[in-house]
Design a protein around this motif. Sequence first.
Motif, mmCIF file in Angstrom:
data_model
loop_
_atom_site.group_PDB
_atom_site.id
_atom_site.type_symbol
_atom_site.label_atom_id
_atom_site.label_comp_id
_atom_site.label_asym_id
_atom_site.label_seq_id
_atom_site.Cartn_x
_atom_site.Cartn_y
_atom_site.Cartn_z
ATOM 1 N N CYS A 185 46.396 14.521 39.959
ATOM 2 C CA CYS A 185 45.835 15.197 41.133
ATOM 3 C C CYS A 185 45.881 14.280 42.351
ATOM 4 C CB CYS A 185 44.381 15.584 40.883
ATOM 5 S SG CYS A 185 44.174 16.945 39.726
ATOM 6 N N THR A 186 46.363 14.822 43.454
ATOM 7 C CA THR A 186 46.332 14.103 44.723
ATOM 8 C C THR A 186 45.574 14.895 45.786
ATOM 9 O OG1 THR A 186 48.486 15.019 45.318
ATOM 10 C CG2 THR A 186 48.468 12.831 44.284
ATOM 11 N N THR A 187 45.466 16.217 45.590
ATOM 12 C CA THR A 187 44.710 17.082 46.498
ATOM 13 C C THR A 187 43.940 18.104 45.670
ATOM 14 O OG1 THR A 187 46.538 18.656 46.729
ATOM 15 C CG2 THR A 187 46.405 16.889 48.375
ATOM 16 N N GLU A 188 42.873 18.624 46.246
ATOM 17 C CA GLU A 188 42.068 19.624 45.561
ATOM 18 C C GLU A 188 42.817 20.957 45.525
ATOM 19 O OE1 GLU A 188 37.333 20.557 45.384
ATOM 20 O OE2 GLU A 188 38.179 20.078 47.325
ATOM 21 N N GLY A 189 42.604 21.733 44.472
ATOM 22 C CA GLY A 189 43.206 23.061 44.368
ATOM 23 C C GLY A 189 43.955 23.265 43.071
ATOM 24 N N TYR A 190 44.746 24.339 43.044
ATOM 25 C CA TYR A 190 45.580 24.686 41.887
ATOM 26 C C TYR A 190 46.999 24.217 42.159
ATOM 27 C CZ TYR A 190 41.823 27.751 40.319
ATOM 28 O OH TYR A 190 40.624 28.251 39.881
ATOM 29 N N HIS A 191 47.623 23.624 41.123
ATOM 30 C CA HIS A 191 48.969 23.081 41.278
ATOM 31 C C HIS A 191 49.782 23.384 40.028
ATOM 32 C CE1 HIS A 191 47.390 20.786 44.665
ATOM 33 N NE2 HIS A 191 46.379 20.448 43.874
ATOM 34 N N GLY A 192 51.007 23.886 40.218
ATOM 35 C CA GLY A 192 51.909 24.083 39.099
ATOM 36 C C GLY A 192 52.389 22.746 38.566
ATOM 37 N N ASP A 193 52.669 22.700 37.284
ATOM 38 C CA ASP A 193 53.167 21.473 36.668
ATOM 39 C C ASP A 193 54.647 21.317 37.031
ATOM 40 O OD1 ASP A 193 54.521 19.862 34.425
ATOM 41 O OD2 ASP A 193 52.382 19.552 34.048
ATOM 42 N N PRO A 194 55.053 20.155 37.544
ATOM 43 C CA PRO A 194 56.451 19.974 37.939
ATOM 44 C C PRO A 194 57.437 19.950 36.774
ATOM 45 C CG PRO A 194 55.239 17.930 38.198
ATOM 46 C CD PRO A 194 54.234 18.985 37.829
ATOM 47 N N ASP A 195 56.959 19.745 35.546
ATOM 48 C CA ASP A 195 57.854 19.655 34.388
ATOM 49 C C ASP A 195 57.804 20.866 33.461
ATOM 50 O OD1 ASP A 195 58.796 17.029 35.051
ATOM 51 O OD2 ASP A 195 56.850 16.274 34.405
ATOM 52 N N ASP A 196 56.795 21.713 33.592
ATOM 53 C CA ASP A 196 56.647 22.860 32.691
ATOM 54 C C ASP A 196 56.100 24.047 33.477
ATOM 55 O OD1 ASP A 196 56.065 24.740 30.749
ATOM 56 O OD2 ASP A 196 55.186 23.279 29.368
ATOM 57 N N PRO A 197 56.928 25.066 33.744
ATOM 58 C CA PRO A 197 56.482 26.201 34.547
ATOM 59 C C PRO A 197 55.383 27.042 33.895
ATOM 60 C CG PRO A 197 58.683 26.602 33.691
ATOM 61 C CD PRO A 197 58.326 25.187 33.342
ATOM 62 N N GLN A 198 55.113 26.826 32.615
ATOM 63 C CA GLN A 198 54.053 27.579 31.948
ATOM 64 C C GLN A 198 52.711 26.851 31.981
ATOM 65 O OE1 GLN A 198 56.085 28.379 28.168
ATOM 66 N NE2 GLN A 198 56.148 30.509 28.819
ATOM 67 N N LYS A 199 52.653 25.718 32.686
ATOM 68 C CA LYS A 199 51.405 24.956 32.796
ATOM 69 C C LYS A 199 51.019 24.810 34.262
ATOM 70 C CE LYS A 199 52.150 22.208 28.627
ATOM 71 N NZ LYS A 199 51.124 22.837 27.848
ATOM 72 N N TYR A 200 49.714 24.664 34.491
ATOM 73 C CA TYR A 200 49.220 24.378 35.830
ATOM 74 C C TYR A 200 47.961 23.536 35.724
ATOM 75 C CZ TYR A 200 45.861 28.234 35.168
ATOM 76 O OH TYR A 200 44.852 29.061 34.701
ATOM 77 N N HIS A 201 47.524 23.006 36.868
ATOM 78 C CA HIS A 201 46.400 22.082 36.893
ATOM 79 C C HIS A 201 45.425 22.500 37.984
ATOM 80 C CE1 HIS A 201 48.968 19.550 34.411
ATOM 81 N NE2 HIS A 201 49.918 19.860 35.261
ATOM 82 N N ARG A 202 44.147 22.337 37.720
ATOM 83 C CA ARG A 202 43.119 22.562 38.730
ATOM 84 C C ARG A 202 42.505 21.208 39.041
ATOM 85 N NH1 ARG A 202 38.031 26.115 39.553
ATOM 86 N NH2 ARG A 202 37.669 25.539 41.716
ATOM 87 N N CYS A 203 42.509 20.868 40.311
ATOM 88 C CA CYS A 203 41.964 19.594 40.769
ATOM 89 C C CYS A 203 40.707 19.893 41.573
ATOM 90 C CB CYS A 203 42.994 18.862 41.624
ATOM 91 S SG CYS A 203 44.552 18.562 40.744
ATOM 92 N N VAL A 204 39.589 19.307 41.151
ATOM 93 C CA VAL A 204 38.289 19.614 41.746
ATOM 94 C C VAL A 204 37.579 18.329 42.161
ATOM 95 C CG1 VAL A 204 36.044 20.720 41.355
ATOM 96 C CG2 VAL A 204 38.095 21.652 40.260
ATOM 97 N N ASP A 205 37.002 18.355 43.360
ATOM 98 C CA ASP A 205 36.144 17.266 43.829
ATOM 99 C C ASP A 205 34.710 17.786 43.734
ATOM 100 O OD1 ASP A 205 34.639 15.383 45.170
ATOM 101 O OD2 ASP A 205 35.953 15.295 46.925
ATOM 102 N N PHE A 206 33.921 17.193 42.861
ATOM 103 C CA PHE A 206 32.536 17.627 42.671
ATOM 104 C C PHE A 206 31.577 16.952 43.645
ATOM 105 C CE2 PHE A 206 34.300 18.721 38.457
ATOM 106 C CZ PHE A 206 33.940 20.055 38.419
#
Length: 96
Positions: free
Chosen positions: A37-58
């Motif tokens: 994670c470098t920024t907050e939000g939802y991001h697709g995985d650059p190596d696998d189109p069936q995966k994604y990541h949620r980046c959260v700042d609490f």
Amino acid sequence: MAALFSRTVACAVLVWAGMAVPVAASPVTAAPAPFTCTTEGYHGDPDDPQKYHRCVDFGDGALRQFDLDCGEGMVWDDSLTTCNYAFVVEPEAVNG
């Protein structure tokens, strides 16, 4: 005398009755770098189109990463920032 396998960093050598026969080593491929994670939000995985990541700042300034999978038959759609059916997603909208 049984075959004895000797392995070195560069190659493997088969030793049989005092004779050394070079054996080709299998190529080593580097694994893709894991998503970070470098920024907050939802991001697709650059190596696998069936995966994604949620980046959260609490609130403490540190991003927490949640690794998620799209459902079966779905891929990450950057244009909608969500998973979508693979047959609907334009190729340029798939992150990966």
